[in-house]
Write a protein that holds these residues in place. Sequence first.
Motif, mmCIF file in Angstrom:
data_model
loop_
_atom_site.group_PDB
_atom_site.id
_atom_site.type_symbol
_atom_site.label_atom_id
_atom_site.label_comp_id
_atom_site.label_asym_id
_atom_site.label_seq_id
_atom_site.Cartn_x
_atom_site.Cartn_y
_atom_site.Cartn_z
ATOM 1 N N LYS A 212 1.028 -0.688 0.197
ATOM 2 C CA LYS A 212 -0.104 0.277 0.046
ATOM 3 C C LYS A 212 0.576 1.276 0.248
ATOM 4 C CE LYS A 212 -4.529 -1.964 1.594
ATOM 5 N NZ LYS A 212 -3.539 -3.730 1.660
ATOM 6 N N LYS A 213 1.725 1.156 -0.541
ATOM 7 C CA LYS A 213 2.404 1.997 -1.206
ATOM 8 C C LYS A 213 2.832 3.087 -2.805
ATOM 9 C CE LYS A 213 5.858 0.877 2.576
ATOM 10 N NZ LYS A 213 7.643 0.402 2.879
ATOM 11 N N ARG A 214 2.735 4.417 -2.558
ATOM 12 C CA ARG A 214 3.227 4.704 -4.256
ATOM 13 C C ARG A 214 4.949 3.897 -4.558
ATOM 14 N NH1 ARG A 214 7.232 8.815 -3.350
ATOM 15 N NH2 ARG A 214 7.186 9.566 -1.404
ATOM 16 N N MET A 215 4.655 4.104 -5.843
ATOM 17 C CA MET A 215 5.679 3.090 -6.776
ATOM 18 C C MET A 215 6.559 4.153 -6.350
ATOM 19 S SD MET A 215 3.965 1.365 -10.191
ATOM 20 C CE MET A 215 5.913 0.547 -10.435
ATOM 21 N N ASN A 216 6.739 5.451 -6.088
ATOM 22 C CA ASN A 216 8.267 5.892 -6.201
ATOM 23 C C ASN A 216 8.303 6.093 -4.793
ATOM 24 O OD1 ASN A 216 5.984 7.738 -6.142
ATOM 25 N ND2 ASN A 216 6.989 9.229 -6.821
ATOM 26 N N ASP A 217 7.779 5.206 -3.733
ATOM 27 C CA ASP A 217 8.166 6.113 -2.480
ATOM 28 C C ASP A 217 9.746 5.089 -2.594
ATOM 29 O OD1 ASP A 217 7.130 5.816 0.424
ATOM 30 O OD2 ASP A 217 8.161 4.385 0.282
ATOM 31 N N PRO A 218 10.565 5.729 -1.357
ATOM 32 C CA PRO A 218 12.469 5.766 -1.142
ATOM 33 C C PRO A 218 12.194 4.277 -0.790
ATOM 34 C CG PRO A 218 11.251 8.152 -1.118
ATOM 35 C CD PRO A 218 10.156 7.311 -1.149
ATOM 36 N N ARG A 219 11.600 3.456 0.255
ATOM 37 C CA ARG A 219 11.903 1.967 1.144
ATOM 38 C C ARG A 219 11.316 1.619 -0.322
ATOM 39 N NH1 ARG A 219 12.306 2.114 5.520
ATOM 40 N NH2 ARG A 219 12.511 3.853 7.325
ATOM 41 N N LEU A 220 9.765 1.244 -0.886
ATOM 42 C CA LEU A 220 9.433 0.778 -1.736
ATOM 43 C C LEU A 220 10.668 0.599 -2.853
ATOM 44 C CD1 LEU A 220 7.292 -1.692 -2.845
ATOM 45 C CD2 LEU A 220 5.836 0.447 -3.989
ATOM 46 N N ARG A 221 10.733 1.563 -3.810
ATOM 47 C CA ARG A 221 12.242 1.144 -5.286
ATOM 48 C C ARG A 221 13.409 0.790 -4.330
ATOM 49 N NH1 ARG A 221 12.976 4.058 -9.204
ATOM 50 N NH2 ARG A 221 14.621 2.628 -10.471
ATOM 51 N N ALA A 222 13.565 0.772 -2.763
ATOM 52 C CA ALA A 222 14.683 0.061 -2.015
ATOM 53 C C ALA A 222 14.472 -1.350 -2.067
ATOM 54 C CB ALA A 222 15.241 0.832 -1.457
ATOM 55 N N GLN A 223 13.767 -1.463 -1.663
ATOM 56 C CA GLN A 223 13.543 -3.354 -2.190
ATOM 57 C C GLN A 223 14.215 -3.701 -3.341
ATOM 58 O OE1 GLN A 223 10.087 -4.486 0.472
ATOM 59 N NE2 GLN A 223 10.085 -2.662 1.904
ATOM 60 N N TYR A 224 13.085 -2.884 -4.090
ATOM 61 C CA TYR A 224 12.506 -3.538 -5.419
ATOM 62 C C TYR A 224 14.016 -3.685 -6.229
ATOM 63 C CZ TYR A 224 12.297 -3.319 -10.527
ATOM 64 O OH TYR A 224 12.118 -3.029 -12.055
ATOM 65 N N GLU A 225 14.651 -2.744 -6.082
ATOM 66 C CA GLU A 225 16.597 -2.537 -6.417
ATOM 67 C C GLU A 225 17.525 -3.830 -5.672
ATOM 68 O OE1 GLU A 225 17.973 -1.086 -8.978
ATOM 69 O OE2 GLU A 225 16.134 0.217 -9.168
ATOM 70 N N LEU A 226 16.961 -3.971 -4.613
ATOM 71 C CA LEU A 226 17.354 -4.896 -3.896
ATOM 72 C C LEU A 226 17.244 -6.584 -4.435
ATOM 73 C CD1 LEU A 226 19.336 -4.938 -1.633
ATOM 74 C CD2 LEU A 226 17.951 -5.314 0.320
ATOM 75 N N MET A 227 16.151 -6.603 -4.606
ATOM 76 C CA MET A 227 15.630 -7.619 -5.152
ATOM 77 C C MET A 227 15.993 -7.862 -6.701
ATOM 78 S SD MET A 227 11.698 -9.085 -5.741
ATOM 79 C CE MET A 227 11.463 -7.165 -7.174
ATOM 80 N N ARG A 228 16.069 -6.603 -7.547
ATOM 81 C CA ARG A 228 16.530 -7.054 -8.961
ATOM 82 C C ARG A 228 18.307 -7.151 -8.453
ATOM 83 N NH1 ARG A 228 15.863 -2.706 -13.328
ATOM 84 N NH2 ARG A 228 16.468 -0.912 -11.438
ATOM 85 N N GLU A 229 18.896 -6.470 -7.509
ATOM 86 C CA GLU A 229 20.241 -6.376 -7.180
ATOM 87 C C GLU A 229 21.037 -8.357 -7.075
ATOM 88 O OE1 GLU A 229 24.579 -5.486 -4.733
ATOM 89 O OE2 GLU A 229 22.451 -4.343 -4.703
#
Length: 502
Positions: A212-229
Amino acid sequence: GGLLIGLNLSSMSGFLDVMAYSPTFAILLRWEREIVTAAMPIASILGALVSWRLMDDLKPPRTMLCASVFWLIGSCLMAVAPGLAVLSIGRVLAGLAAGILSVAAPAYMVEIAPRENRGAYMSLLYLFIAAGIFLQNVNQYVAAKLSWSMLDMTEPIPREDLMSALRVSFIFQLIPGSIFTGFTFLLPQSPYYLASQGHWAQSHAFMAELQKKRMNDPRLRAQYELMREDIRDQRQKGQPRLRMLLRVSEFRRLVTGLFMQMWNQACGMHIMLHHTVFVVTAAGVRHPNLVIFVLYLLNVVATCVLGSRLMDKWGRRVTLLIGSLTMASLEFIGSSIYGWFPWVIENRGASTAVVVFACFYIIAYAASWGPVSWTYTAEIFPNHLRTRGIALCSICYWIYNVALTFTELSLRSNSSQTYFILVVMNMVAFFHVAAAFRETQGGPPEEMDDIFSSSSYAWQRQPRGVKLQALISQFEGMEATNGPTWLQPGYELQDRLATTDA
């Protein structure tokens, strides 16, 4: 899925005796009950053994669908079984379903659980297991009432009426199985699976929806980048293989997970689940059926109130340590009571003390080892090896379940010695957790490598979430500089490049 596992676990410990299907019901053969009881957990071992292969081919939602079909077929066979042979076949199929679900359900849940309260989310699995155990007993009680008008549940039930009641209870099992089968068609793939298949934008959108966060939320984007790495690093290591768990970096986690499930069984709770009737009868209580209902209901309530909160508030290690110490103390009290009084306790005060001991023991387990064991074994393995790691831990769980099935004779002959052994088991578990179990609360799945490869001791503070916090700080800085619309058009291009690399 947890509900079906709970129904499976308590299928031989309810009000109705499935040994009524035996032609020698009046005088059972030696080990006959134990062998029939063990058929289901033995099949669960086989189910866990093949589960990771099914998940590789079918993925978690379809794997759980396959398990639910096994459950439905097994329940139908048990409902129409003319004797122990067909009944055992049905139990084997239901056991296969439980074994598969014991791997697929936690593996799926940990991938969609939010990091901040992953423990509370994962505790739902044990909550539904506890609910399944309770509902199985309610199911059998209602079936007995429908099949035979019993004014006094303490009177022996005629074999023919008992078999009719059992058939009704097996038909009732089809209801949760059918509901779960339909539910599996609605389950989406996890964000990690979508990303691993190159569907990066869908994965990101689903993560935002789950949290339940916006897609450019810093915490969400950080989790996404960590998963991609993490996915890119794993692809460089090649296809996942079972033997990868034997590497030094993974073996410590495997051993920890195996011991987690071993101590989970050896602490004594599942002896009570399998042999509740004998435990309550040995206490000499006046209303044993009411006490059994209360104990199973207390398991559900304690999990909901305490088990869903403590492991996120105190951490996994502290919760397990307090749980082991509390259960060891209570089992020592129980051992002393059984040692001071005859097998059937006629002293009302001692009988009440045993019931109180059982209640507090169930609360201690439901608040600690019950939910934590399923959470910990699901979150410690790397993403690409998670299903294989959970499968091996689940096999260990069911193996000890089979071994403890044969404790009935010990409970009948000398409860005092049985509980004293459990005291020792819990104390050994206490020191093992203190020395070797590392804290994982709040740590992202992608950083479990750092936690378990750290040079610090298990009781020291572990490096949890270091990379994630660095990424969060980076993206918060970008948002502060560029405003809340910092997500640039190049984001979609990066996703296409990442898919091409895959």
